[in-house]
Design a protein around this motif. Structure first.
Motif, mmCIF file in Angstrom:
data_model
loop_
_atom_site.group_PDB
_atom_site.id
_atom_site.type_symbol
_atom_site.label_atom_id
_atom_site.label_comp_id
_atom_site.label_asym_id
_atom_site.label_seq_id
_atom_site.Cartn_x
_atom_site.Cartn_y
_atom_site.Cartn_z
ATOM 1 N N HIS A 1 0.826 -1.206 0.000
ATOM 2 C CA HIS A 1 0.000 0.000 0.000
ATOM 3 C C HIS A 1 0.858 1.254 0.000
ATOM 4 C CE1 HIS A 1 -3.885 -1.984 1.732
ATOM 5 N NE2 HIS A 1 -3.650 -2.282 0.469
ATOM 6 N N GLU A 2 0.389 2.260 -0.735
ATOM 7 C CA GLU A 2 1.105 3.536 -0.777
ATOM 8 C C GLU A 2 0.841 4.379 0.469
ATOM 9 O OE1 GLU A 2 1.367 4.349 -5.607
ATOM 10 O OE2 GLU A 2 0.174 5.662 -4.321
ATOM 11 N N TYR A 3 -0.385 4.330 0.952
ATOM 12 C CA TYR A 3 -0.843 5.231 2.004
ATOM 13 C C TYR A 3 -0.827 4.526 3.355
ATOM 14 C CZ TYR A 3 -4.095 8.420 4.433
ATOM 15 O OH TYR A 3 -4.681 9.298 5.298
ATOM 16 N N MET A 4 -0.270 5.208 4.344
ATOM 17 C CA MET A 4 -0.306 4.707 5.724
ATOM 18 C C MET A 4 -0.613 5.864 6.668
ATOM 19 S SD MET A 4 2.826 1.931 5.763
ATOM 20 C CE MET A 4 2.236 1.085 7.257
ATOM 21 N N SER A 5 -1.229 5.541 7.794
ATOM 22 C CA SER A 5 -1.585 6.614 8.727
ATOM 23 C C SER A 5 -1.691 6.079 10.145
ATOM 24 C CB SER A 5 -2.893 7.289 8.302
ATOM 25 O OG SER A 5 -3.938 6.340 8.262
ATOM 26 N N TRP A 6 -1.622 7.000 11.087
ATOM 27 C CA TRP A 6 -1.754 6.699 12.501
ATOM 28 C C TRP A 6 -2.938 7.456 13.084
ATOM 29 C CZ3 TRP A 6 0.251 3.099 15.533
ATOM 30 C CH2 TRP A 6 1.445 2.473 15.138
ATOM 31 N N TYR A 7 -3.664 6.769 13.991
ATOM 32 C CA TYR A 7 -4.805 7.357 14.662
ATOM 33 C C TYR A 7 -4.703 7.065 16.156
ATOM 34 C CZ TYR A 7 -6.651 7.318 9.953
ATOM 35 O OH TYR A 7 -6.801 7.506 8.597
ATOM 36 N N ARG A 8 -5.309 7.945 16.916
ATOM 37 C CA ARG A 8 -5.527 7.633 18.316
ATOM 38 C C ARG A 8 -7.016 7.600 18.587
ATOM 39 N NH1 ARG A 8 -3.276 11.942 22.521
ATOM 40 N NH2 ARG A 8 -4.806 10.884 23.834
ATOM 41 N N GLN A 9 -7.421 6.656 19.431
ATOM 42 C CA GLN A 9 -8.828 6.499 19.766
ATOM 43 C C GLN A 9 -9.030 6.774 21.240
ATOM 44 O OE1 GLN A 9 -10.477 2.575 19.118
ATOM 45 N NE2 GLN A 9 -12.579 3.308 19.295
ATOM 46 N N ASP A 10 -9.866 7.728 21.536
ATOM 47 C CA ASP A 10 -10.179 8.090 22.917
ATOM 48 C C ASP A 10 -11.693 8.069 23.108
ATOM 49 O OD1 ASP A 10 -7.657 10.213 22.077
ATOM 50 O OD2 ASP A 10 -7.416 8.944 23.852
ATOM 51 N N PRO A 11 -12.158 7.657 24.280
ATOM 52 C CA PRO A 11 -13.604 7.558 24.515
ATOM 53 C C PRO A 11 -14.324 8.864 24.210
ATOM 54 C CG PRO A 11 -12.385 6.550 26.306
ATOM 55 C CD PRO A 11 -11.367 7.235 25.439
ATOM 56 N N GLY A 12 -15.387 8.749 23.431
ATOM 57 C CA GLY A 12 -16.191 9.918 23.111
ATOM 58 C C GLY A 12 -15.637 10.794 22.004
ATOM 59 N N LEU A 13 -14.417 10.516 21.566
ATOM 60 C CA LEU A 13 -13.787 11.340 20.535
ATOM 61 C C LEU A 13 -13.587 10.593 19.221
ATOM 62 C CD1 LEU A 13 -11.071 13.167 22.663
ATOM 63 C CD2 LEU A 13 -13.315 14.026 21.974
ATOM 64 N N GLY A 14 -13.851 9.308 19.200
ATOM 65 C CA GLY A 14 -13.662 8.549 17.972
ATOM 66 C C GLY A 14 -12.193 8.404 17.633
ATOM 67 N N LEU A 15 -11.898 8.287 16.358
ATOM 68 C CA LEU A 15 -10.512 8.196 15.896
ATOM 69 C C LEU A 15 -10.072 9.543 15.347
ATOM 70 C CD1 LEU A 15 -11.565 5.137 15.633
ATOM 71 C CD2 LEU A 15 -9.617 4.879 14.096
ATOM 72 N N ARG A 16 -8.917 9.954 15.771
ATOM 73 C CA ARG A 16 -8.351 11.202 15.278
ATOM 74 C C ARG A 16 -7.002 10.914 14.631
ATOM 75 N NH1 ARG A 16 -8.203 14.944 20.361
ATOM 76 N NH2 ARG A 16 -7.715 12.923 21.357
ATOM 77 N N GLN A 17 -6.804 11.502 13.472
ATOM 78 C CA GLN A 17 -5.605 11.218 12.689
ATOM 79 C C GLN A 17 -4.410 11.988 13.248
ATOM 80 O OE1 GLN A 17 -5.588 12.343 8.462
ATOM 81 N NE2 GLN A 17 -4.962 10.239 8.025
ATOM 82 N N ILE A 18 -3.303 11.287 13.419
ATOM 83 C CA ILE A 18 -2.090 11.897 13.963
ATOM 84 C C ILE A 18 -1.170 12.343 12.823
ATOM 85 C CG2 ILE A 18 -0.092 11.541 15.458
ATOM 86 C CD1 ILE A 18 -1.695 9.288 16.824
ATOM 87 N N TYR A 19 -0.765 11.404 12.009
ATOM 88 C CA TYR A 19 0.059 11.656 10.834
ATOM 89 C C TYR A 19 -0.363 10.697 9.735
ATOM 90 C CZ TYR A 19 3.745 14.815 12.547
ATOM 91 O OH TYR A 19 4.445 15.907 12.995
ATOM 92 N N TYR A 20 -0.022 11.072 8.511
ATOM 93 C CA TYR A 20 -0.228 10.156 7.403
ATOM 94 C C TYR A 20 0.922 10.277 6.417
ATOM 95 C CZ TYR A 20 -2.145 14.294 5.017
ATOM 96 O OH TYR A 20 -2.322 15.540 4.476
ATOM 97 N N SER A 21 1.019 9.258 5.564
ATOM 98 C CA SER A 21 2.082 9.231 4.568
ATOM 99 C C SER A 21 1.500 8.775 3.236
ATOM 100 C CB SER A 21 3.183 8.263 5.008
ATOM 101 O OG SER A 21 4.104 8.037 3.959
ATOM 102 N N MET A 22 1.746 9.576 2.203
ATOM 103 C CA MET A 22 1.215 9.238 0.891
ATOM 104 C C MET A 22 2.137 8.270 0.142
ATOM 105 S SD MET A 22 0.547 12.468 1.970
ATOM 106 C CE MET A 22 1.337 13.806 1.072
ATOM 107 N N ASN A 23 3.408 8.251 0.539
ATOM 108 C CA ASN A 23 4.356 7.324 -0.070
ATOM 109 C C ASN A 23 5.679 7.448 0.669
ATOM 110 O OD1 ASN A 23 5.433 5.412 -1.933
ATOM 111 N ND2 ASN A 23 4.179 6.288 -3.555
ATOM 112 N N VAL A 24 6.675 6.726 0.209
ATOM 113 C CA VAL A 24 7.977 6.756 0.874
ATOM 114 C C VAL A 24 8.502 8.185 0.909
ATOM 115 C CG1 VAL A 24 10.358 5.962 0.739
ATOM 116 C CG2 VAL A 24 8.491 4.405 0.165
ATOM 117 N N GLU A 25 8.973 8.592 2.091
ATOM 118 C CA GLU A 25 9.564 9.913 2.324
ATOM 119 C C GLU A 25 8.560 11.057 2.200
ATOM 120 O OE1 GLU A 25 12.303 9.995 3.681
ATOM 121 O OE2 GLU A 25 13.603 8.419 2.946
ATOM 122 N N VAL A 26 7.272 10.762 2.126
ATOM 123 C CA VAL A 26 6.251 11.811 2.042
ATOM 124 C C VAL A 26 5.280 11.646 3.203
ATOM 125 C CG1 VAL A 26 4.488 12.914 0.638
ATOM 126 C CG2 VAL A 26 6.400 11.767 -0.477
#
Lengths: 113, 114
Positions: B29-54
């Motif tokens: 996969h080209e795209y990868m991302s990180w999320y944190r999940q907290d009660p009542g807040l759902g998933l929130r995106q921390i960082y993402y990557s569209m490809n290597v070095e991006v």
């Protein structure tokens, strides 16, 4: 800016009853929409997705959702709830050309025997 | 089997002690991302990557770092963890972000910072 609103953080239904989980989105351009399910101690699994084409989308485990542009909604339904459907459900949106998936706050479904 | 693998599943640490949560996908996969999940807040995106070095910031990037040196790996680094970073973290990947590709999620990492 995109946003997703899930009405009802907790929903209870009887086994065999209709399941209806609500999702409304905000997007200035046509969105891609998803429903995910999360079972305890697991990651999220894709239930179904809407990209283009038919507005009624069928997913796994008997779930379906209808994209209604005029109502900016993408509600999830299942005709007959099963005990195994008890989980947390998340609606998500992303628009073409962006890279941010936006999730709703989730709806925890409880199925009563 | 196609999967996203996160390690560790559980992590307890103390304030200020640097840590890394690893994430690896075997689907090219080209795209990868990180999320944190907290009660009542759902998933929130921390960082993402569209490809290597991006890479780019999501909605809650403060206190986190990422790198994408190889296509399959996308580690999340907390240089100086604080108690407000106690959360459930998910790594996810998709064939190509922004084109309607669904996300594939790892099983999560539950982090406790004391």
């Amino acid at each position: 800016a995109q946003s997703v609103t899930q009405l009802g953080s907790h929903v209870s239904v009887s086994e065999g009853a209709l399941v209806l989980l609500r999702c409304n989105y905000s997007s200035s351009v046509p969105p891609y929409l998803f429903w995910y399910v999360q079972y305890p101690n697991q990651g999220l699994q894709l239930l179904l997705k809407y990209t283009t084409g038919a507005t009624l989308v069928k997913g796994i485990n008997g779930f379906e959702a209808e994209f209604k542009k005029s109502e900016t909604s993408f509600h999830l339904t299942k005709p007959s709830a099963h005990m195994s459907d008890a989980a947390e459900y998340f609606c998500a949106v992303i628009t073409s050309g962006t890279y941010k998936y936006i999730f709703g706050t989730g709806t925890r479904l409880k199925v009563l025997a | 089997e196609a999967q996203v693998t996160q390690n560790p599943r559980y992590l307890i640490t103390v304030t200020g002690k640097k840590l890394t949560v690893t994430c690896s996908q075997n689907m090219n996969h080209e795209y990868m991302s990180w999320y944190r999940q907290d009660p009542g807040l759902g998933l929130r995106q921390i960082y993402y990557s569209m490809n290597v070095e991006v890479t780019d910031k999501g909605d809650v990037p403060e206190g986190y770092k990422v790198s994408r040196k190889e296509k399959r790996n996308f580690p999340l680094i907390l240089e100086s963890p604080s108690p407000n970073q106690t959360s459930l973290y998910f790594c996810a990947s998709s064939l190509e972000g922004g084109a309607g590709s669904p996300l594939h999620f790892g099983n999560g990492t539950r982090l406790t910072v004391t």
